[in-house]
Each structure stands twice: as structure tokens, then as C-alpha cells.
Design a protein around this motif. Structure first.
Motif, PDB file in Angstrom:
ATOM      1  N   ILE A  16       7.245  12.222  -4.100  1.00  0.00           N
ATOM      2  CA  ILE A  16       7.827  10.975  -4.603  1.00  0.00           C
ATOM      3  C   ILE A  16       6.878   9.811  -4.348  1.00  0.00           C
ATOM      4  CG2 ILE A  16       9.752   9.355  -4.467  1.00  0.00           C
ATOM      5  CD1 ILE A  16      11.518  11.622  -3.527  1.00  0.00           C
ATOM      6  N   ARG A  17       6.583   9.067  -5.405  1.00  0.00           N
ATOM      7  CA  ARG A  17       5.766   7.859  -5.297  1.00  0.00           C
ATOM      8  C   ARG A  17       6.656   6.633  -5.449  1.00  0.00           C
ATOM      9  NH1 ARG A  17       2.957   7.801  -9.872  1.00  0.00           N
ATOM     10  NH2 ARG A  17       3.285   5.685 -10.698  1.00  0.00           N
ATOM     11  N   ILE A  18       6.514   5.681  -4.572  1.00  0.00           N
ATOM     12  CA  ILE A  18       7.319   4.467  -4.595  1.00  0.00           C
ATOM     13  C   ILE A  18       6.522   3.353  -5.268  1.00  0.00           C
ATOM     14  CG2 ILE A  18       8.607   2.773  -3.236  1.00  0.00           C
ATOM     15  CD1 ILE A  18       9.709   5.615  -3.108  1.00  0.00           C
ATOM     16  N   GLU A  19       7.122   2.699  -6.244  1.00  0.00           N
ATOM     17  CA  GLU A  19       6.475   1.591  -6.945  1.00  0.00           C
ATOM     18  C   GLU A  19       7.397   0.377  -6.961  1.00  0.00           C
ATOM     19  OE1 GLU A  19       3.568   1.096  -8.059  1.00  0.00           O
ATOM     20  OE2 GLU A  19       2.633   3.078  -8.293  1.00  0.00           O
ATOM     21  N   ASN A  20       6.804  -0.777  -6.764  1.00  0.00           N
ATOM     22  CA  ASN A  20       7.534  -2.033  -6.952  1.00  0.00           C
ATOM     23  C   ASN A  20       7.181  -2.672  -8.277  1.00  0.00           C
ATOM     24  OD1 ASN A  20       7.018  -5.348  -6.148  1.00  0.00           O
ATOM     25  ND2 ASN A  20       9.092  -4.502  -6.064  1.00  0.00           N
ATOM     26  N   ASP A  21       5.980  -2.378  -8.774  1.00  0.00           N
ATOM     27  CA  ASP A  21       5.520  -2.901 -10.056  1.00  0.00           C
ATOM     28  C   ASP A  21       6.063  -2.017 -11.178  1.00  0.00           C
ATOM     29  OD1 ASP A  21       3.232  -2.689 -12.332  1.00  0.00           O
ATOM     30  OD2 ASP A  21       3.318  -4.721 -11.489  1.00  0.00           O
ATOM     31  N   LEU A  22       6.858  -2.598 -12.077  1.00  0.00           N
ATOM     32  CA  LEU A  22       7.526  -1.806 -13.109  1.00  0.00           C
ATOM     33  C   LEU A  22       6.537  -1.191 -14.091  1.00  0.00           C
ATOM     34  CD1 LEU A  22      10.206  -0.833 -14.255  1.00  0.00           C
ATOM     35  CD2 LEU A  22      10.395  -2.983 -15.505  1.00  0.00           C
ATOM     36  N   GLU A  23       5.520  -1.932 -14.465  1.00  0.00           N
ATOM     37  CA  GLU A  23       4.533  -1.399 -15.417  1.00  0.00           C
ATOM     38  C   GLU A  23       3.809  -0.199 -14.816  1.00  0.00           C
ATOM     39  OE1 GLU A  23       1.008  -3.018 -18.404  1.00  0.00           O
ATOM     40  OE2 GLU A  23       1.772  -4.320 -16.808  1.00  0.00           O
TER      41      GLU A  23
END
Length: 353
Positions: A73-80
């Protein structure tokens, strides 16, 4: 807002890469459930501080503490950045945030991706179900959308306790592929086609959980709770049928199953809100103590207003609305419900409670 032209969604099972939109307890549970299968999963977490903490600790210490994230699982805050390489979206944000999030997602995609909705509620102001919001701002084609619902507390899903849910979509292909994706040793997925019924049931069971909690907080007894939930199920069904749902949906996992879970379990936020209200606390005090979103509170307002628009009698929903938004007393509201004229139970789905 102008509707987005209908475009056939991109879906490749061979290169499946799900993106879970939402960093709360349900979004985290779904991301973990998918990630434990070993395939790459991305979870978009809107709060940058929470996203950073999850990346550092490999744990969502706010919503599901004590459960470790797998490396898949990779966590992203940037939607793009989160959308790069995604082939399927899983929506798990609060109902009142769905429109804003999907507008941002759609603006970043050349064509819409298939969307699995895990959000329960009715939008304020528009009184739309999630599927209607999806059609308006994301993708017109109903073939792009499926809804996942049923009795499934996040804390029990991540403990890998036996859970059964239902997935509804007019697209047999999407339903079949999503069923394969989500099914696991402890997570059984059934399918059906009635999206509207599943969404109405998922939204309204939270209102009935508030009612059951108030009843328990007032110590009205088991008889009262059983009667309330039975009448509440009839009320949910009546609203759903008026909106085009199949009544049988409400006797399944997404209807009576989810209602039983949410209205009777100590893990239910909506029931807890009701219990605290029934004990005499004010709504602001209760919401501060609970801390997390209790979808039944905004849904009560939306459902009450929708029922007046389409002329459906929802007496329990009206009573909860009066308690939450009009300051009605608990005892007088109870007396008003009990004083309603008795009628044939067989008329409920067509007429009123």
C-alpha cells in the motif's frame, strides 16, 4: 454545472491497480483488505499530516490504531500523484464530501475510471444519493459505478473476522470483476443490480441507528427497540420503493443486515450518538465526544427534506429530525410517535407508518 459527457470507463482486470479515496476508518479498512492480497494499492489521504504519519508509522493511528500496513500500500496526499496508474477507484469519503472530491478527480482524468462506492448517505441541499452525484459530476454511464454495502464494521474487517457484504451495479461485468477483487477468505461478496435500494438502505439505517440509540439511552427496553427497528425497516423500504428500488433489497445484507449491525452494536458511531442524546446530552456535546463523522446526523436532515418533496411518510425520520434540528423533547416526541393512528402492517410499503 454542465453534466460530463458519457464515456465508456477504462477497466483492465489484467492491470488492476485500485485507488482508495479516503483516509478514515472505512477507507483504511478497504485499503488494508485489498493490500493484504499482495497487489499494489494506493490510498489517498486528504489530511497531509495524517498521510505523513501513516507513511512514517505504517499505521493509521487516528482511525484504526494497532493495524500495520503491508508494503503493497502506497499512501498519497497529492490527488494527481495518487491517480497515476490507477485503473479502479474505491470511494470512501464522507457523503457530504463526495461531490467536491469527484469533481477534482474527474478534472484530472482523461476518461473516467470505474468507481466502487463505499460511501453511505444522502447529500444535503440536493438530496441526491451517491450514484446520482456520480452521474452528475463524474460519469453519466451507470455502467461505470457499483456500490459496496452491508454489515461491515471496519474494525472487524481488519481483524479478518467473517464478513459478508453485497455489491450492486447495473453492469454485470463491473459487478463480477469487483466481486473477484474484494472477495477473500474472511470477506464474502454477493452481487445484485439494485443500486438505488442498496444506497437508500445504507443511508437510512444510520438514521434508524440514531433512533435505536435514543431508545436505549432512554432505557425504553428491548420491546421498544425491536418495534422501532421493525418499523424503521418498513420506513426505509417505503422510501426506497418510491425512488425506484426493489423491496427485496431491504431484506438482504444491505438492508436488514446492515440495520441490525448499526443499530445494535457498541461499535456503531450512529448508535452511540443516539444513546448519548437519549441520556439527555445536547447534539453539539455529543458530536464533540464522538469525534468522528456520524453520517446519520446529516442524513436525517436530507431524508426528512427529501420525503417532504416526494410525499413519503417517514415518521421515525421526522421524529429524529425534530430532536436533532428543532429541539423537540424526547418524551413528547415518543408520545407523538405512539399516538399515531394504528393501521394495517401490510400497507406499509405503499402507504405510511
Amino acid at each position: 454545472m454542465n453534466p460530463i459527457p458519457s464515456t465508456e470507463p477504462v477497466f483492465s482486470r489484467a492491470s488492476l491497480s485500485p485507488l482508495v479515496l479516503g483516509g478514515g476508518s472505512w477507507g483504511t479498512a478497504l485499503a488494508l483488505h485489498l493490500g493484504w492480497g499482495g497487489d499494489p494499492v494506493v490510498q489517498w489521504v486528504r489530511d497531509p499530516l495524517l498521510a505523513k504519519d501513516i507513511r512514517q508509522t505504517r499505521e493509521n493511528r487516528v482511525y484504526l490504531p494497532g493495524v500495520s500496513y503491508p508494503s503493497s500500500i502506497r499512501i498519497e496526499n497529492d490527488l494527481e500523484a495518487a491517480l497515476e496508474g490507477a485503473s479502479l477507484l474505491v470511494l470512501a469519503v464522507p457523503c457530504q464530501a463526495v461531490r467536491e472530491v469527484l469533481e477534482k478527480v474527474r478534472a484530472l482524468l482523461p476518461v473516467p475510471l470505474p468507481l466502487i462506492g463505499g460511501t453511505k448517505g444522502i447529500e444535503r441541499k440536493t438530496h441526491m444519493l451517491v450514484s446520482a452525484i456520480v452521474r452528475e459530476v463524474y460519469a453519466e454511464s451507470p455502467e461505470s459505478y457499483a456500490v459496496l454495502s452491508g454489515p461491515s464494521f471496519a474494525r472487524e474487517v481488519v481483524r479478518k473476522l467473517p464478513t459478508a457484504v453485497v455489491l450492486a451495479s447495473p453492469s454485470h461485468r463491473l459487478a463480477r470483476e469487483a466481486q473477484k477483487l474484494f472477495s477473500g477468505p474472511s470477506f464474502k461478496v454477493y452481487t445484485r443490480q439494485d443500486v438505488i435500494g442498496l444506497e437508500v438502505a445504507g443511508a437510512m439505517k444510520n438514521v434508524m441507528a440514531l433512533a435505536a440509540g435514543i431508545s436505549d439511552g432512554m432505557q425504553l427496553g428491548a420491546n421498544s427497540r425491536a418495534a422501532l427497528l421493525t418499523r424503521g425497516l418498513a420506513e426505509m423500504t417505503r422510501l426506497g420503493v418510491r425512488l425506484g428500488a426493489h423491496p427485496q433489497t431491504f431484506s438482504g445484507l444491505g438492508g436488514v443486515g446492515d440495520l441490525m449491525l448499526t443499530a445494535t452494536s457498541e461499535l456503531s458511531r450512529n448508535r452511540r450518538v443516539g444513546v448519548l442524546l437519549g441520556q439527555g446530552n445536547s447534539l453539539p456535546e455529543v458530536l464533540r465526544e464522538v469525534g468522528q463523522v456520524a453520517e446519520g446526523v446529516p442524513t436525517t436532515q436530507s431524508a426528512h427534506e427529501l420525503a417532504k418533496e416526494i410525499l413519503v411518510d417517514l415518521p421515525i425520520t421526522t421524529a429524529i429530525y425534530q430532536i436533532l434540528y428543532e429541539g423537540a423533547g424526547l418524551e413528547e416526541t415518543l408520545q407523538s410517535l405512539m399516538a399515531r393512528p394504528s393501521r394495517s402492517e401490510e400497507e406499509d410499503v405503499v402507504s405510511g407508518g
